[in-house]
Design an enzyme around this catalytic site. Structure first.
Site, mmCIF file in Angstrom:
data_model
loop_
_atom_site.group_PDB
_atom_site.id
_atom_site.type_symbol
_atom_site.label_atom_id
_atom_site.label_comp_id
_atom_site.label_asym_id
_atom_site.label_seq_id
_atom_site.Cartn_x
_atom_site.Cartn_y
_atom_site.Cartn_z
ATOM 1 N N TYR A 125 12.093 -8.591 -0.202
ATOM 2 C CA TYR A 125 11.252 -8.139 0.916
ATOM 3 C C TYR A 125 11.935 -7.009 1.698
ATOM 4 C CZ TYR A 125 8.339 -8.846 5.158
ATOM 5 O OH TYR A 125 7.504 -8.705 6.229
ATOM 6 N N LYS A 132 10.591 -3.240 2.035
ATOM 7 C CA LYS A 132 10.261 -2.682 3.353
ATOM 8 C C LYS A 132 11.125 -1.455 3.658
ATOM 9 C CE LYS A 132 7.006 -5.557 4.593
ATOM 10 N NZ LYS A 132 5.603 -5.103 4.535
HETATM 11 P P1 NDP Z 1 -0.407 -12.671 6.576
HETATM 12 O O1 NDP Z 1 0.231 -13.482 5.506
HETATM 13 O O2 NDP Z 1 -0.947 -13.324 7.780
HETATM 14 O O3 NDP Z 1 -1.545 -11.748 5.924
HETATM 15 C C1 NDP Z 1 -1.285 -10.983 4.791
HETATM 16 C C2 NDP Z 1 -2.496 -10.157 4.470
HETATM 17 O O4 NDP Z 1 -2.225 -9.415 3.265
HETATM 18 C C3 NDP Z 1 -3.733 -10.985 4.214
HETATM 19 O O5 NDP Z 1 -4.856 -10.310 4.709
HETATM 20 C C4 NDP Z 1 -3.779 -11.069 2.697
HETATM 21 O O6 NDP Z 1 -5.128 -11.218 2.287
HETATM 22 C C5 NDP Z 1 -3.243 -9.703 2.316
HETATM 23 N N1 NDP Z 1 -2.687 -9.657 0.977
HETATM 24 C C6 NDP Z 1 -1.602 -10.301 0.504
HETATM 25 N N2 NDP Z 1 -1.424 -10.019 -0.787
HETATM 26 C C7 NDP Z 1 -2.433 -9.178 -1.140
HETATM 27 C C8 NDP Z 1 -2.800 -8.551 -2.348
HETATM 28 N N3 NDP Z 1 -2.102 -8.703 -3.490
HETATM 29 N N4 NDP Z 1 -3.886 -7.737 -2.359
HETATM 30 C C9 NDP Z 1 -4.609 -7.550 -1.221
HETATM 31 N N5 NDP Z 1 -4.306 -8.115 -0.049
HETATM 32 C C10 NDP Z 1 -3.229 -8.926 -0.018
HETATM 33 O O7 NDP Z 1 0.690 -11.575 6.974
HETATM 34 P P2 NDP Z 1 0.991 -10.857 8.368
HETATM 35 O O8 NDP Z 1 -0.251 -10.496 9.066
HETATM 36 O O9 NDP Z 1 2.020 -11.645 9.069
HETATM 37 O O10 NDP Z 1 1.746 -9.545 7.837
HETATM 38 C C11 NDP Z 1 1.074 -8.313 7.663
HETATM 39 C C12 NDP Z 1 2.115 -7.254 7.351
HETATM 40 O O11 NDP Z 1 3.093 -7.214 8.383
HETATM 41 C C13 NDP Z 1 2.879 -7.527 6.056
HETATM 42 O O12 NDP Z 1 3.150 -6.315 5.400
HETATM 43 C C14 NDP Z 1 4.167 -8.145 6.560
HETATM 44 O O13 NDP Z 1 5.218 -7.957 5.641
HETATM 45 C C15 NDP Z 1 4.379 -7.383 7.840
HETATM 46 N N6 NDP Z 1 5.243 -8.053 8.796
HETATM 47 C C16 NDP Z 1 4.906 -9.252 9.367
HETATM 48 C C17 NDP Z 1 5.746 -9.848 10.290
HETATM 49 C C18 NDP Z 1 5.414 -11.123 10.971
HETATM 50 O O14 NDP Z 1 6.233 -11.589 11.777
HETATM 51 N N7 NDP Z 1 4.268 -11.740 10.725
HETATM 52 C C19 NDP Z 1 7.018 -9.240 10.652
HETATM 53 C C20 NDP Z 1 7.276 -7.980 10.006
HETATM 54 C C21 NDP Z 1 6.403 -7.431 9.121
HETATM 55 P P3 NDP Z 1 -5.608 -12.090 1.012
HETATM 56 O O15 NDP Z 1 -4.628 -13.236 0.853
HETATM 57 O O16 NDP Z 1 -6.982 -12.492 1.376
HETATM 58 O O17 NDP Z 1 -5.584 -11.134 -0.124
#
Ligand code: NDP
Length: 248
Positions: A155, A159
């Site tokens: 990860y 990133k």
């Molecule tokens: P969530 O796990 O809550 O949501 C992830 C989202 O990505 C969902 O909408 C999921 O939709 C989608 N997703 C995952 N894999 C795929 C795929 N193969 N194709 C299409 N869509 C995909 O994550 P967060 O909201 O917490 O995180 C969002 C971003 O922020 C990420 O990049 C994460 O790394 C980053 N981030 C988050 C932090 C945190 O504290 N939460 C901290 C730092 C960065 P679905 O499963 O329906 O496809």
């Protein structure tokens, strides 16, 4: 932050968490938002919510780890709307393990979903953006990519890769009116972090200058600026939104 032109924005990973908040914010700011993720139900619900608020949205189901499907979905949006102005590469996953125990499969899955997808989507979006002589690309990274994190070799590497990718797109596309930036969230309250034990959440809050985890709206506000018309002189940058945890 409403601009005069109805900008068309794609937000990947819009079905929940940070992506959903970004989509709601961009819609509130007057953009047409294309909601992308794998699960159609939550995207349809979000579309209805945006429309009930007086905004405009559409749904594009795609798996961002499938490069061909992702590129095709982006090209279809640009074709349907005759333009593409904003791309937010937010979809992401974690598959944590200590590096010595990490499988090749878990490395590949995380790098493909978090890093390769941003390259594929940005490459597909670049053509319509250059044609319109306007574009705003934002890649959602993480403080793990800035300072590393035990258990997250895949990860953190993915990133960190987004920073080099974004600076390169910024240099290659700047003269065409297309900017590319990174928003790096710290610990944010979402599905990704809700399974952490309360004790760990307490310890994390102690490391944060503002003494709380972030909200999804904190991240959406940074994305709103980086994707606005007025951010045309802002490119190749990383906005770290972590409550003062890393200060790098
Ligand atoms: P969530 O796990 O809550 O949501 C992830 C989202 O990505 C969902 O909408 C999921 O939709 C989608 N997703 C995952 N894999 C795929 C795929 N193969 N194709 C299409 N869509 C995909 O994550 P967060 O909201 O917490 O995180 C969002 C971003 O922020 C990420 O990049 C994460 O790394 C980053 N981030 C988050 C932090 C945190 O504290 N939460 C901290 C730092 C960065 P679905 O499963 O329906 O496809």
């Amino acid at each position: 932050m409403a601009d005069s032109i109805k900008r068309v924005a794609i937000v990947t990973g819009a079905s929940r968490g940070i992506g959903k908040a970004i989509a709601l914010r961009l819609a509130r700011d007057g953009r047409h938002v294309v909601l992308m993720a794998r699960s159609e139900g939550p995207l349809n619900d979000l579309k209805a919510q945006i429309e009930a608020n007086g905004g405009s949205a559409s749904v594009a189901v795609a798996d961002v780890s499938d490069a061909k499907a992702l590129a095709a979905a982006i090209e279809k949006v640009a074709e349907q709307h005759g333009r593409l102005d904003i791309l937010v590469n937010n979809a992401g996953i974690t598959k944590d393990n200590l590096a010595l125990r990490m499988s090749d499969e878990d490395w590949d899955a995380v790098v493909d979903t978090n890093l390769k997808s941003a390259f594929v989507a940005s490459r597909a979006a670049a053509r319509p953006m250059m044609k319109g002589r306007f574009g705003r690309i934002v890649n959602i990274a993480s403080t793990s990519g800035l300072v590393g994190n035990a258990g997250q070799a895949n990860y953190a590497a993915a990133k960190a890769g987004l920073l080099g990718l974004s600076k390169t797109f910024a240099r290659e596309l700047g003269s065409k009116g297309v900017t590319c930036n990174v928003v790096a969230p710290g610990y944010i309250q979402t599905d990704m972090t809700e399974n952490l034990p309360e004790e760990i959440k307490g310890k994390i809050s102690e490391m944060i200058a503002v003494k709380r985890l972030g909200t999804v709206e904190d991240i959406a506000a940074a994305v709103a600026y980086a994707t606005s018309d007025e951010a045309g002189f802002f490119t190749g940058q990383t906005i770290t939104v972590d409550g003062g945890m890393t200060m790098v």
